[in-house]
Structure formats: C-alpha cells, structure tokens
Design a protein around this motif. Sequence first.
Motif, PDB file in Angstrom:
ATOM      1  N   ILE A   1       4.249  -6.405  14.504  1.00  0.00           N
ATOM      2  CA  ILE A   1       4.358  -7.489  13.519  1.00  0.00           C
ATOM      3  C   ILE A   1       3.050  -7.554  12.739  1.00  0.00           C
ATOM      4  O   ILE A   1       1.965  -7.510  13.333  1.00  0.00           O
ATOM      5  N   PHE A   2       3.156  -7.609  11.422  1.00  0.00           N
ATOM      6  CA  PHE A   2       1.961  -7.669  10.578  1.00  0.00           C
ATOM      7  C   PHE A   2       2.042  -8.890   9.666  1.00  0.00           C
ATOM      8  O   PHE A   2       3.104  -9.471   9.464  1.00  0.00           O
ATOM      9  N   ARG A   3       0.898  -9.266   9.093  1.00  0.00           N
ATOM     10  CA  ARG A   3       0.846 -10.448   8.235  1.00  0.00           C
ATOM     11  C   ARG A   3       0.461 -10.135   6.793  1.00  0.00           C
ATOM     12  O   ARG A   3       0.679 -10.962   5.913  1.00  0.00           O
ATOM     13  N   ASP A   4      -0.131  -8.958   6.552  1.00  0.00           N
ATOM     14  CA  ASP A   4      -0.521  -8.615   5.187  1.00  0.00           C
ATOM     15  C   ASP A   4      -0.558  -7.098   5.049  1.00  0.00           C
ATOM     16  O   ASP A   4      -0.345  -6.351   6.013  1.00  0.00           O
ATOM     17  N   SER A   5      -0.855  -6.621   3.848  1.00  0.00           N
ATOM     18  CA  SER A   5      -0.817  -5.191   3.565  1.00  0.00           C
ATOM     19  C   SER A   5      -1.891  -4.434   4.332  1.00  0.00           C
ATOM     20  O   SER A   5      -1.679  -3.288   4.749  1.00  0.00           O
ATOM     21  N   LYS A   6      -3.060  -5.030   4.527  1.00  0.00           N
ATOM     22  CA  LYS A   6      -4.134  -4.355   5.260  1.00  0.00           C
ATOM     23  C   LYS A   6      -3.725  -4.101   6.709  1.00  0.00           C
ATOM     24  O   LYS A   6      -3.960  -3.010   7.254  1.00  0.00           O
ATOM     25  N   GLU A   7      -3.104  -5.091   7.326  1.00  0.00           N
ATOM     26  CA  GLU A   7      -2.672  -4.936   8.714  1.00  0.00           C
ATOM     27  C   GLU A   7      -1.558  -3.894   8.807  1.00  0.00           C
ATOM     28  O   GLU A   7      -1.528  -3.085   9.740  1.00  0.00           O
ATOM     29  N   LEU A   8      -0.647  -3.885   7.842  1.00  0.00           N
ATOM     30  CA  LEU A   8       0.420  -2.876   7.834  1.00  0.00           C
ATOM     31  C   LEU A   8      -0.167  -1.479   7.675  1.00  0.00           C
ATOM     32  O   LEU A   8       0.253  -0.533   8.366  1.00  0.00           O
ATOM     33  N   ALA A   9      -1.145  -1.330   6.781  1.00  0.00           N
ATOM     34  CA  ALA A   9      -1.758  -0.013   6.572  1.00  0.00           C
ATOM     35  C   ALA A   9      -2.407   0.498   7.861  1.00  0.00           C
ATOM     36  O   ALA A   9      -2.269   1.679   8.215  1.00  0.00           O
TER      37      ALA A   9
ATOM     38  N   GLY B   1       5.119  21.040   9.941  1.00  0.00           N
ATOM     39  CA  GLY B   1       4.361  20.329   8.922  1.00  0.00           C
ATOM     40  C   GLY B   1       5.208  19.383   8.103  1.00  0.00           C
ATOM     41  O   GLY B   1       4.824  19.014   6.978  1.00  0.00           O
ATOM     42  N   ARG B   2       6.350  18.980   8.627  1.00  0.00           N
ATOM     43  CA  ARG B   2       7.251  18.105   7.866  1.00  0.00           C
ATOM     44  C   ARG B   2       6.598  16.749   7.623  1.00  0.00           C
ATOM     45  O   ARG B   2       5.735  16.298   8.403  1.00  0.00           O
ATOM     46  N   PRO B   3       6.990  16.070   6.561  1.00  0.00           N
ATOM     47  CA  PRO B   3       6.489  14.714   6.338  1.00  0.00           C
ATOM     48  C   PRO B   3       7.142  13.737   7.301  1.00  0.00           C
ATOM     49  O   PRO B   3       8.207  14.019   7.869  1.00  0.00           O
ATOM     50  N   ALA B   4       6.533  12.594   7.484  1.00  0.00           N
ATOM     51  CA  ALA B   4       7.156  11.505   8.246  1.00  0.00           C
ATOM     52  C   ALA B   4       8.106  10.759   7.319  1.00  0.00           C
ATOM     53  O   ALA B   4       7.852  10.630   6.111  1.00  0.00           O
ATOM     54  N   LEU B   5       9.198  10.269   7.890  1.00  0.00           N
ATOM     55  CA  LEU B   5      10.215   9.561   7.097  1.00  0.00           C
ATOM     56  C   LEU B   5      10.160   8.077   7.440  1.00  0.00           C
ATOM     57  O   LEU B   5      10.468   7.660   8.558  1.00  0.00           O
ATOM     58  N   LEU B   6       9.762   7.286   6.479  1.00  0.00           N
ATOM     59  CA  LEU B   6       9.690   5.836   6.610  1.00  0.00           C
ATOM     60  C   LEU B   6      10.803   5.226   5.784  1.00  0.00           C
ATOM     61  O   LEU B   6      11.015   5.622   4.633  1.00  0.00           O
ATOM     62  N   ILE B   7      11.530   4.256   6.341  1.00  0.00           N
ATOM     63  CA  ILE B   7      12.655   3.673   5.623  1.00  0.00           C
ATOM     64  C   ILE B   7      12.585   2.157   5.642  1.00  0.00           C
ATOM     65  O   ILE B   7      12.152   1.545   6.630  1.00  0.00           O
ATOM     66  N   SER B   8      12.976   1.574   4.535  1.00  0.00           N
ATOM     67  CA  SER B   8      13.151   0.126   4.460  1.00  0.00           C
ATOM     68  C   SER B   8      14.396  -0.132   3.626  1.00  0.00           C
ATOM     69  O   SER B   8      14.836   0.732   2.863  1.00  0.00           O
ATOM     70  N   SER B   9      14.975  -1.305   3.783  1.00  0.00           N
ATOM     71  CA  SER B   9      16.132  -1.662   2.964  1.00  0.00           C
ATOM     72  C   SER B   9      15.951  -3.092   2.481  1.00  0.00           C
ATOM     73  O   SER B   9      15.278  -3.903   3.131  1.00  0.00           O
ATOM     74  N   THR B  10      16.545  -3.400   1.359  1.00  0.00           N
ATOM     75  CA  THR B  10      16.312  -4.704   0.741  1.00  0.00           C
ATOM     76  C   THR B  10      17.425  -5.034  -0.237  1.00  0.00           C
ATOM     77  O   THR B  10      18.119  -4.142  -0.743  1.00  0.00           O
ATOM     78  N   SER B  11      17.581  -6.316  -0.509  1.00  0.00           N
ATOM     79  CA  SER B  11      18.458  -6.745  -1.598  1.00  0.00           C
ATOM     80  C   SER B  11      17.623  -7.122  -2.826  1.00  0.00           C
ATOM     81  O   SER B  11      18.128  -7.727  -3.763  1.00  0.00           O
ATOM     82  N   TRP B  12      16.335  -6.744  -2.800  1.00  0.00           N
ATOM     83  CA  TRP B  12      15.431  -6.909  -3.943  1.00  0.00           C
ATOM     84  C   TRP B  12      15.451  -8.345  -4.484  1.00  0.00           C
ATOM     85  O   TRP B  12      15.750  -8.593  -5.640  1.00  0.00           O
ATOM     86  N   THR B  13      15.163  -9.308  -3.590  1.00  0.00           N
ATOM     87  CA  THR B  13      15.121 -10.718  -3.979  1.00  0.00           C
ATOM     88  C   THR B  13      13.735 -11.282  -3.699  1.00  0.00           C
ATOM     89  O   THR B  13      12.860 -10.609  -3.161  1.00  0.00           O
ATOM     90  N   GLU B  14      13.546 -12.575  -4.055  1.00  0.00           N
ATOM     91  CA  GLU B  14      12.223 -13.198  -3.976  1.00  0.00           C
ATOM     92  C   GLU B  14      11.694 -13.317  -2.552  1.00  0.00           C
ATOM     93  O   GLU B  14      10.475 -13.459  -2.355  1.00  0.00           O
ATOM     94  N   ASP B  15      12.589 -13.280  -1.546  1.00  0.00           N
ATOM     95  CA  ASP B  15      12.110 -13.474  -0.178  1.00  0.00           C
ATOM     96  C   ASP B  15      11.601 -12.180   0.459  1.00  0.00           C
ATOM     97  O   ASP B  15      11.320 -12.148   1.661  1.00  0.00           O
ATOM     98  N   GLU B  16      11.467 -11.106  -0.326  1.00  0.00           N
ATOM     99  CA  GLU B  16      10.877  -9.858   0.161  1.00  0.00           C
ATOM    100  C   GLU B  16       9.889  -9.351  -0.866  1.00  0.00           C
ATOM    101  O   GLU B  16      10.271  -8.950  -1.965  1.00  0.00           O
ATOM    102  N   ASP B  17       8.612  -9.382  -0.523  1.00  0.00           N
ATOM    103  CA  ASP B  17       7.542  -8.974  -1.438  1.00  0.00           C
ATOM    104  C   ASP B  17       7.169  -7.521  -1.153  1.00  0.00           C
ATOM    105  O   ASP B  17       6.374  -7.232  -0.248  1.00  0.00           O
ATOM    106  N   PHE B  18       7.746  -6.594  -1.923  1.00  0.00           N
ATOM    107  CA  PHE B  18       7.508  -5.177  -1.666  1.00  0.00           C
ATOM    108  C   PHE B  18       6.158  -4.695  -2.175  1.00  0.00           C
ATOM    109  O   PHE B  18       5.764  -3.560  -1.898  1.00  0.00           O
ATOM    110  N   SER B  19       5.437  -5.545  -2.878  1.00  0.00           N
ATOM    111  CA  SER B  19       4.074  -5.165  -3.250  1.00  0.00           C
ATOM    112  C   SER B  19       3.199  -5.039  -1.995  1.00  0.00           C
ATOM    113  O   SER B  19       2.198  -4.310  -1.993  1.00  0.00           O
ATOM    114  N   VAL B  20       3.577  -5.720  -0.901  1.00  0.00           N
ATOM    115  CA  VAL B  20       2.855  -5.601   0.369  1.00  0.00           C
ATOM    116  C   VAL B  20       2.934  -4.156   0.864  1.00  0.00           C
ATOM    117  O   VAL B  20       1.920  -3.563   1.259  1.00  0.00           O
ATOM    118  N   LEU B  21       4.121  -3.572   0.831  1.00  0.00           N
ATOM    119  CA  LEU B  21       4.285  -2.181   1.264  1.00  0.00           C
ATOM    120  C   LEU B  21       3.566  -1.227   0.315  1.00  0.00           C
ATOM    121  O   LEU B  21       2.906  -0.272   0.765  1.00  0.00           O
TER     122      LEU B  21
END
Length: 460
Positions: free
Chosen positions: A404-412, A270-290
């Motif tokens: 490859i996704f284009r928006d948050s709905k497709e990623l979900a 029953g373990r959780p799934a582990l999802l990972i992302s990495s970033t330099s927290w700049t304008e070219d990565e919109d984490f609100s999508v995730l």
Amino acid sequence: PGPWAAVTGAVAALLFLLLWRRRRAGGAGRVCVAVLGDLGRSPRMQYHALALARHGREVALLGYLQNRPHRDVLRSENIRLVPVAELRGLRVGPKLFQYVLKVLVQSVQLLYTLLRIDQPSYIILQQNPPGLPSIAVAWVAGLLRGSKLIIDWHNYGYTIMSLSHGRNHPLVLIAKWYERLFGRLSDYNLCVTDAMKKDLWVNFKIKALTLYDKPASYFKETPLDLQHNLYLKLAEDYEPFKPRAVNPSADRSAFTERDGKSGNVVKTRGRPALLISSTSWTEDEDFSVLLRALEDYETFIKEGAKLPDLVCVITGKGPLKDYYNGLIQKLHFKHIQICTPWLEAEDYPLLLGSADLGVCLHKSSSGLDLPMKVVDMFGCCLPVCAIHFECLHELVKHNENGLIFRDSKELAEQLKMLFLEFPALEGKLHSFRENLRASRQLHWDQSWDQIVLPLMGNKE
C-alpha cells in the motif's frame, strides 16, 4: 367530507391491493438484475445473473449495452439481455435544468422497461452512480408488480457527486437525502465491505449483508501457451507487445517465443516486466501518481539500478482517458512503454493472469467500497501495489499479498524494490504471489451461494 372520504378510501384500497400483490410475489422464479449503466463494465451484476442462472432462475439483465458482456452471459439460456437506451445530448438550458430533465426522462424510461418485462419475483439493483433515479423507480416497479427489491450497494451516489460539486452543494444534499429515504424501502440490502455495512446502519438505519467482491472462476493464472497467443494478438495493434529482436520471428512477442525445435513456449531472455492497471478514467483515480512514479523508475535505471524495462498497460474507457493520453504522449521514456487498450471481456482475465504486477489507483469517494480490479488481480494470483484509503485493509494486506502506498514517491520505491534483479524467483514479488496461491480464497459462486441464495430461498 363525502368526496374526500371516497378518495381516501380509493387510495387505501389501491395501497392494500399493491401490498397484497407484493406479499404474493415469489413463485415465478424470475429475477431482474438491473443497473443504470453499461452492462459490459458491470462485472458484479453479470456475476449475479450467472449465479441466478446456475440455480435455474430466469434472469432479465437490464442496462446499457455499450460494451459486450462476458460470453458466459451471452451463452446462458436463462439470461435475457434487456437493453436500455442511454440518454445523450441533453444540451438545452442551464446544467441544473439538464440534470433534472435527464433524471425525469430516465425515470420514465427505466419504469417503462421494468413494467414491460415478465413479472420478476425479485429485482436486484446495483446502487452505483447514478443513484438518481434508479432506487425510487425500482421500488415503484416492485410495488406495482409485486417484486421484492434487493439493493446491492457499491458506493454512494452523493459522494461521487461531491467530487465535482463539494459536499455541501444542494444537489449533493438532495442526493444524500434521497438515498437514505428510498434505501430504507428495500426488502434486502447487500454491500461490498464491512465498513459500508456499518455506515449504512449508523447513518441510514439500513441493515445490509456484506457480499465481498470475489473473482469469477475464469480469473486465474494464464498458462504460457495462452499468454503467448494473447501477446501475439495484442502485438498486431500495440507496439509494446512486439518483439525487440533485430530479426523477429513470426512466432515471437516481447515476452515469449516458441522454441523452433521442441515447439514449447518459453519466456524471452531479457524480457520487460509487465505492469497492468485498469480504470474507468474518472476523478476518483489520479493516474498522474503512476506517471510520476514511472518517471522516477526511469531515473533509477539511468542511475545504474538493475531494473528491467517496463511495459505498462492501462485498460479501460472513461471521460478522462483523452486527458491522460495527452499527458502520456508528452513523456519520453527510453526504458518504459505505455499503452491504453480496451480489451475484450475474454482477454482481460488472460492479461491479468499473465502480468507481473498490478497497480490500483482507485480512491473510494466514500472510503467504504473496495476496487473490483484488485479482486480480479488476486484471483489471478497477481500481486498489487494499491493507493491507500480507509477500508483498503479489508482486501490488501500490506507486505502479505501486496503493498500500500500513499504517493508517487512511495510507489516508485516499491516498484524499484519489487523489480530489482527481475525476473529472479526471489524477493517480495515472488513471495506475494506464493501467498496468493496459498490463500485459496472463495470464488464468487461459493460466496454468493452462502450469502444471497438464502435471501431468495434455495428453491422457488
């Protein structure tokens, strides 16, 4: 006419002397690898240094020392770290004056450092923001010291500036002119994609060789014992890695436990799934999508979908980290936990090699560079969901090694499809991992030997 002729003759003689010294360069076997940025967060330049050291070259690795480079760099007898003090706290006058002053101070600082080290036969320069003033300064230093200049183009500085100022801002136009002018003065050029290679030639008339980012040899799948040790270490500081059991044992994490009888490490039921992302927290990565996709994922579970709980780990440092941490704190998930650690250089590949899925939100400002994080994930045979941009297809093959996704709905929807009935060994997630295992891509050392080593000659 007499004085002017004397001045002209002196200048011509000086230029002749400098060019003569430059032609004589190349016998010392020393190389300077320089980046006007944090060495600990510049893996490609660390890889350059390690490859050179492996071939017996003496390497001066020059840059900021905010974060510790990989231990292989620190342990190498042929690599010497040359720190450059990062310029901070220029708050005098208008922003334009601050920027000009910063560039001038950095120019003097970088030139002094390049002239102070032992004379290198080559200077390998990372061209990644800030582009000003590193290219011009490295070229001048090479001219004065008889060193050949190799520019490694990761992205364009002017496209990063355009995110904040717009493409027609005077500073952006000056930066573009500057990169075009001084980029042509280099002896050799490397770049990270074929699309950038084409663009450098079409728009800048610069010939470059494509050196794709490749994972270092230590990016690989992590054995279960090492996964367990890493989870226990992270559990000391981060709640999502702690065991969910009512009476947790000392040798158990959220994902693994050591069997009391056999002593073997097994994955918890029953373990959780582990999802990972990495970033330099700049304008070219919109984490609100995730974050929006995770909200939809939580809704899927509430509606009855057979999906696992999720631990989402977002690693890195950068200017927008506090902003996104504020957004994360406002979320109230029951089935999802999020943490944003900064990992030691040795722990990051171990975590990638332990994860179930990677997510990349990097959108290239130029549309011409590829995300290094995905390269590292693929080295660990970790499937990826990546947001679309122009040349991403050179790395991520949709429905083959990731999605490859284009928006948050497709990623979900992709998260829902990939994690349905997790952790069963069927479905897309498993087939993507098998495809990555079978691809047997070149690692950095082999790729570097084929492309960069011939530029310098196999032997000094």
